[in-house]
Enzyme design. Structure first.
Site, PDB file in Angstrom:
ATOM      1  CE1 TYR A  66      -3.314  -2.764   0.255  1.00  0.00           C
ATOM      2  CE2 TYR A  66      -3.671  -2.213   2.553  1.00  0.00           C
ATOM      3  CZ  TYR A  66      -3.988  -2.967   1.445  1.00  0.00           C
ATOM      4  OH  TYR A  66      -4.974  -3.916   1.524  1.00  0.00           O
ATOM      5  CG  PHE A 214     -13.230  -3.729  -2.178  1.00  0.00           C
ATOM      6  CD1 PHE A 214     -12.441  -2.732  -1.634  1.00  0.00           C
ATOM      7  CD2 PHE A 214     -12.767  -4.372  -3.307  1.00  0.00           C
ATOM      8  CE1 PHE A 214     -11.220  -2.377  -2.203  1.00  0.00           C
ATOM      9  CE2 PHE A 214     -11.559  -4.028  -3.893  1.00  0.00           C
ATOM     10  CZ  PHE A 214     -10.774  -3.026  -3.325  1.00  0.00           C
ATOM     11  CG  LEU A 216     -18.430   1.133   2.763  1.00  0.00           C
ATOM     12  CD1 LEU A 216     -17.737   2.428   3.189  1.00  0.00           C
ATOM     13  CD2 LEU A 216     -19.832   1.071   3.325  1.00  0.00           C
TER      14      LEU A 216
END
Length: 290
Positions: A66, A214, A216
């Site tokens: 990330y 994920f 949302l």
């Protein structure tokens, strides 16, 4: 936002010995809203992370891959949160290989997985990781045992406290459990993409943490305005909060980790842990197409 009944337990004992708040935080969007960029303002991302912890989050999900340019999730976590609170649980993923230019390589083999764990330890400034997930891929059936075994060896060395699987099936979960205990599963799951429900069932039966990512997202699908909007309005909540509350209502082992680069959104997401949907609400949402 309103609630109508006593809230369910807000904590979960991960791996049998780590109490974590059921609403966690995913660090993927700290360096950039999308992995491809553009980069976020570092101070804004630091404020998001700081606010999440202030509001009671003690379960943060991260990964060494990330990053965007010179900004990384692990670097932000170390800068903002170190020295770490005793109850802070940091979960990290290994498996994908990402080059400095942001491009992706072939999935990591055993040696690369070990290197990824050591890199994560250095970046976070820790002697041991609370939870490490092996991120699986569609073609991992033949190599998953060897790769998970490499992480299990690091657990025996004391560098990892608990092991998890990401993007798994019930078959791969059972295979991994023959090698070492699995404390958590991290799969894509949400109101509009209820994939591998048998994995959630298996985690519920065995008391394994199920950490949906994920939650949302609609994954490109058109969201129906009803009944989601109606339920949100009745509870004085947002549609995102209703989605998270629905996800948490699926099972007491569900630990969402919504990520964001907005302080306002992190506040809304964490508040969703207090939203208790009525049986009628849940039935209406269950009936939505996926």
């Amino acid at each position: 936002m309103t609630t109508t009944r006593e809230n369910p337990p807000s904590a979960f004992l991960l791996g049998g010995d780590l109490p974590v708040s059921r609403m966690g935080f995913g660090a993927m969007r700290l360096p950039a809203r999308e992995l491809a960029g553009p980069a976020n303002d570092p101070e804004t991302s630091a404020a998001v992370l700081r606010r999440a912890v202030e509001l009671g989050v003690n379960h943060i999900d991260t990964a060494w891959f990330y990053f965007h340019e010179g900004l990384s999730a692990n670097g932000l976590i170390r800068r903002v949160l170190r020295p770490y609170a005793e109850d802070l649980v940091l979960a990290a993923k290994v498996g994908p290989v990402r080059h400095p230019d942001g491009s992706w390589g072939a999935p990591a083999g055993p040696r690369e997985l070990v290197a990824g764990v050591h890199r994560t330890l250095r970046e976070l400034g820790r002697d041991r990781l609370d939870l490490v997930y092996l991120r699986l891929h569609e073609d991992d059936d033949a190599t998953s045992a060897e790769r998970f075994g490499a992480l299990a060896a690091l657990r025996e060395e004391g560098l990892i406290r608990h092991l998890g699987l990401s993007n798994t099936t019930t078959g791969l979960l059972a295979g991994a459990q023959r090698i070492a205990p699995v404390a958590a599963v991290q799969n894509m799951y949400g109101l509009f993409h209820r994939r591998n429900p048998d994995v959630l069932d298996a985690c519920t039966e065995q008391g394994i943490a199920f950490v949906p990512f994920f939650s949302l997202e609609s994954l490109g699908r058109q969201e129906p305005s009803e009944p989601l909007a109606r339920i949100a309005a009745r509870h004085e909540a947002t549609a995102a909060q209703v989605k998270l509350a629905w996800t948490m209502a699926r099972s007491p082992v569900v630990l969402p980790i919504p990520g964001t680069s907005s302080v306002a959104h992190v506040e809304d997401n964490i508040a969703a842990a207090d939203l208790l949907l009525d049986p009628e609400d849940l039935a209406a949402l269950d009936a939505l197409p996926t």
